[in-house]
Write a protein that holds these residues in place. Structure first.
Motif, PDB file in Angstrom:
ATOM      1  N   ALA A 125       0.833  -1.204   0.000  1.00 42.39           N
ATOM      2  CA  ALA A 125       0.000   0.000   0.000  1.00 42.39           C
ATOM      3  C   ALA A 125       0.865   1.250   0.000  1.00 42.39           C
ATOM      4  O   ALA A 125       0.572   2.221  -0.713  1.00 42.39           O
ATOM      5  N   LEU A 126       1.942   1.243   0.782  1.00 45.59           N
ATOM      6  CA  LEU A 126       2.831   2.405   0.826  1.00 45.59           C
ATOM      7  C   LEU A 126       3.592   2.574  -0.489  1.00 45.59           C
ATOM      8  O   LEU A 126       3.819   3.698  -0.937  1.00 45.59           O
ATOM      9  N   GLN A 127       3.997   1.482  -1.110  1.00 42.53           N
ATOM     10  CA  GLN A 127       4.685   1.566  -2.399  1.00 42.53           C
ATOM     11  C   GLN A 127       3.753   2.179  -3.443  1.00 42.53           C
ATOM     12  O   GLN A 127       4.165   3.052  -4.219  1.00 42.53           O
ATOM     13  N   THR A 128       2.515   1.743  -3.438  1.00 41.10           N
ATOM     14  CA  THR A 128       1.530   2.284  -4.376  1.00 41.10           C
ATOM     15  C   THR A 128       1.290   3.760  -4.116  1.00 41.10           C
ATOM     16  O   THR A 128       1.236   4.567  -5.052  1.00 41.10           O
ATOM     17  N   GLN A 129       1.166   4.126  -2.841  1.00 43.94           N
ATOM     18  CA  GLN A 129       0.958   5.532  -2.484  1.00 43.94           C
ATOM     19  C   GLN A 129       2.139   6.376  -2.955  1.00 43.94           C
ATOM     20  O   GLN A 129       1.959   7.445  -3.531  1.00 43.94           O
ATOM     21  N   PHE A 130       3.354   5.903  -2.720  1.00 42.27           N
ATOM     22  CA  PHE A 130       4.540   6.635  -3.161  1.00 42.27           C
ATOM     23  C   PHE A 130       4.522   6.812  -4.675  1.00 42.27           C
ATOM     24  O   PHE A 130       4.758   7.903  -5.183  1.00 42.27           O
ATOM     25  N   ASP A 131       4.253   5.717  -5.391  1.00 39.87           N
ATOM     26  CA  ASP A 131       4.266   5.767  -6.851  1.00 39.87           C
ATOM     27  C   ASP A 131       3.269   6.781  -7.401  1.00 39.87           C
ATOM     28  O   ASP A 131       3.542   7.456  -8.394  1.00 39.87           O
ATOM     29  N   LYS A 132       2.117   6.922  -6.746  1.00 41.67           N
ATOM     30  CA  LYS A 132       1.122   7.906  -7.182  1.00 41.67           C
ATOM     31  C   LYS A 132       1.589   9.323  -6.859  1.00 41.67           C
ATOM     32  O   LYS A 132       1.443  10.234  -7.668  1.00 41.67           O
ATOM     33  N   GLU A 133       2.139   9.509  -5.672  1.00 40.54           N
ATOM     34  CA  GLU A 133       2.527  10.850  -5.236  1.00 40.54           C
ATOM     35  C   GLU A 133       3.782  11.362  -5.930  1.00 40.54           C
ATOM     36  O   GLU A 133       3.912  12.563  -6.136  1.00 40.54           O
ATOM     37  N   VAL A 134       4.695  10.477  -6.288  1.00 34.31           N
ATOM     38  CA  VAL A 134       5.934  10.935  -6.923  1.00 34.31           C
ATOM     39  C   VAL A 134       5.647  11.520  -8.308  1.00 34.31           C
ATOM     40  O   VAL A 134       6.377  12.389  -8.777  1.00 34.31           O
ATOM     41  N   LEU A 135       4.577  11.081  -8.938  1.00 35.51           N
ATOM     42  CA  LEU A 135       4.223  11.596 -10.261  1.00 35.51           C
ATOM     43  C   LEU A 135       3.766  13.050 -10.222  1.00 35.51           C
ATOM     44  O   LEU A 135       3.916  13.770 -11.200  1.00 35.51           O
ATOM     45  N   LYS A 136       3.212  13.469  -9.087  1.00 39.33           N
ATOM     46  CA  LYS A 136       2.690  14.832  -9.001  1.00 39.33           C
ATOM     47  C   LYS A 136       3.522  15.731  -8.092  1.00 39.33           C
ATOM     48  O   LYS A 136       3.093  16.814  -7.740  1.00 39.33           O
ATOM     49  N   THR A 137       4.718  15.316  -7.745  1.00 37.15           N
ATOM     50  CA  THR A 137       5.537  16.104  -6.831  1.00 37.15           C
ATOM     51  C   THR A 137       6.409  17.108  -7.569  1.00 37.15           C
ATOM     52  O   THR A 137       6.793  16.888  -8.712  1.00 37.15           O
ATOM     53  N   THR A 138       6.697  18.163  -6.878  1.00 34.89           N
ATOM     54  CA  THR A 138       7.666  19.147  -7.367  1.00 34.89           C
ATOM     55  C   THR A 138       8.817  19.245  -6.369  1.00 34.89           C
ATOM     56  O   THR A 138       9.608  20.183  -6.420  1.00 34.89           O
ATOM     57  N   SER A 139       8.890  18.275  -5.476  1.00 32.35           N
ATOM     58  CA  SER A 139       9.898  18.274  -4.416  1.00 32.35           C
ATOM     59  C   SER A 139      11.300  18.112  -4.983  1.00 32.35           C
ATOM     60  O   SER A 139      11.548  17.286  -5.853  1.00 32.35           O
ATOM     61  N   ALA A 140      12.212  18.916  -4.456  1.00 33.07           N
ATOM     62  CA  ALA A 140      13.612  18.802  -4.853  1.00 33.07           C
ATOM     63  C   ALA A 140      14.222  17.520  -4.294  1.00 33.07           C
ATOM     64  O   ALA A 140      15.277  17.087  -4.741  1.00 33.07           O
ATOM     65  N   GLU A 141      13.553  16.925  -3.338  1.00 30.72           N
ATOM     66  CA  GLU A 141      14.035  15.709  -2.689  1.00 30.72           C
ATOM     67  C   GLU A 141      13.542  14.437  -3.383  1.00 30.72           C
ATOM     68  O   GLU A 141      13.711  13.344  -2.854  1.00 30.72           O
ATOM     69  N   ALA A 142      12.920  14.559  -4.556  1.00 33.88           N
ATOM     70  CA  ALA A 142      12.304  13.411  -5.220  1.00 33.88           C
ATOM     71  C   ALA A 142      13.297  12.284  -5.487  1.00 33.88           C
ATOM     72  O   ALA A 142      12.972  11.107  -5.290  1.00 33.88           O
ATOM     73  N   ASN A 143      14.514  12.596  -5.926  1.00 31.63           N
ATOM     74  CA  ASN A 143      15.487  11.538  -6.212  1.00 31.63           C
ATOM     75  C   ASN A 143      15.905  10.804  -4.946  1.00 31.63           C
ATOM     76  O   ASN A 143      16.036   9.583  -4.942  1.00 31.63           O
ATOM     77  N   LYS A 144      16.096  11.547  -3.866  1.00 31.87           N
ATOM     78  CA  LYS A 144      16.442  10.919  -2.593  1.00 31.87           C
ATOM     79  C   LYS A 144      15.272  10.056  -2.111  1.00 31.87           C
ATOM     80  O   LYS A 144      15.461   8.949  -1.597  1.00 31.87           O
ATOM     81  N   ALA A 145      14.051  10.550  -2.304  1.00 29.90           N
ATOM     82  CA  ALA A 145      12.861   9.804  -1.911  1.00 29.90           C
ATOM     83  C   ALA A 145      12.744   8.507  -2.711  1.00 29.90           C
ATOM     84  O   ALA A 145      12.379   7.465  -2.165  1.00 29.90           O
ATOM     85  N   ARG A 146      13.086   8.563  -3.989  1.00 25.94           N
ATOM     86  CA  ARG A 146      13.062   7.342  -4.813  1.00 25.94           C
ATOM     87  C   ARG A 146      14.053   6.299  -4.287  1.00 25.94           C
ATOM     88  O   ARG A 146      13.776   5.104  -4.300  1.00 25.94           O
ATOM     89  N   GLY A 147      15.207   6.767  -3.821  1.00 23.07           N
ATOM     90  CA  GLY A 147      16.195   5.857  -3.233  1.00 23.07           C
ATOM     91  C   GLY A 147      15.660   5.202  -1.969  1.00 23.07           C
ATOM     92  O   GLY A 147      15.846   3.991  -1.770  1.00 23.07           O
ATOM     93  N   LEU A 148      14.997   5.988  -1.127  1.00 25.11           N
ATOM     94  CA  LEU A 148      14.391   5.421   0.080  1.00 25.11           C
ATOM     95  C   LEU A 148      13.290   4.431  -0.269  1.00 25.11           C
ATOM     96  O   LEU A 148      13.144   3.393   0.379  1.00 25.11           O
ATOM     97  N   ARG A 149      12.528   4.748  -1.299  1.00 29.26           N
ATOM     98  CA  ARG A 149      11.463   3.834  -1.730  1.00 29.26           C
ATOM     99  C   ARG A 149      12.063   2.508  -2.168  1.00 29.26           C
ATOM    100  O   ARG A 149      11.559   1.439  -1.830  1.00 29.26           O
ATOM    101  N   ALA A 150      13.160   2.563  -2.915  1.00 32.87           N
ATOM    102  CA  ALA A 150      13.819   1.337  -3.370  1.00 32.87           C
ATOM    103  C   ALA A 150      14.356   0.527  -2.182  1.00 32.87           C
ATOM    104  O   ALA A 150      14.215  -0.704  -2.149  1.00 32.87           O
ATOM    105  N   GLU A 151      14.955   1.212  -1.207  1.00 30.43           N
ATOM    106  CA  GLU A 151      15.444   0.522  -0.015  1.00 30.43           C
ATOM    107  C   GLU A 151      14.285  -0.129   0.742  1.00 30.43           C
ATOM    108  O   GLU A 151      14.392  -1.275   1.194  1.00 30.43           O
ATOM    109  N   GLY A 152      13.196   0.602   0.872  1.00 25.06           N
ATOM    110  CA  GLY A 152      12.023   0.071   1.565  1.00 25.06           C
ATOM    111  C   GLY A 152      11.446  -1.144   0.860  1.00 25.06           C
ATOM    112  O   GLY A 152      11.101  -2.137   1.500  1.00 25.06           O
TER     113      GLY A 152
END
Length: 88
Positions: A32-59
């Protein structure tokens, strides 16, 4: 007097039922969290998006290894990094 006790007990039960429900609601799952992340990353303008993607992969990796608790923590952190209001 018995009716008064019955009314008091019923009122107490109604007042406490939301707290009981909140305490017994299911925790977030890895998928559920992976799905939520995948939906939210598409609409983000966060400068931290690449770091967040790394955390998602680790998770996701931790979840696939059966380490759900650790994986959920990483996924939660990734979602929060995107600016989500998700709370675990």
């Amino acid at each position: 007097m018995k009716v008064r006790h019955l009314v008091a007990a019923a009122a107490t039960g109604l007042l406490l039922s939301p707290a009981v429900f909140a305490a017994t609601s299911a925790p977030a799952s890895c998928s559920a969290l992976q799905t939520q992340f995948d939906k939210e990353v598409l609409k983000t303008t966060s400068a931290e998006a690449n770091k967040a993607r790394g955390l998602r992969a680790e998770g996701a990796k931790l979840c696939s290894q059966g380490k759900s608790t650790e994986g959920i923590k990483k996924l939660d952190a990734a979602i929060k990094m995107l600016g989500s209001a998700h709370a675990s």
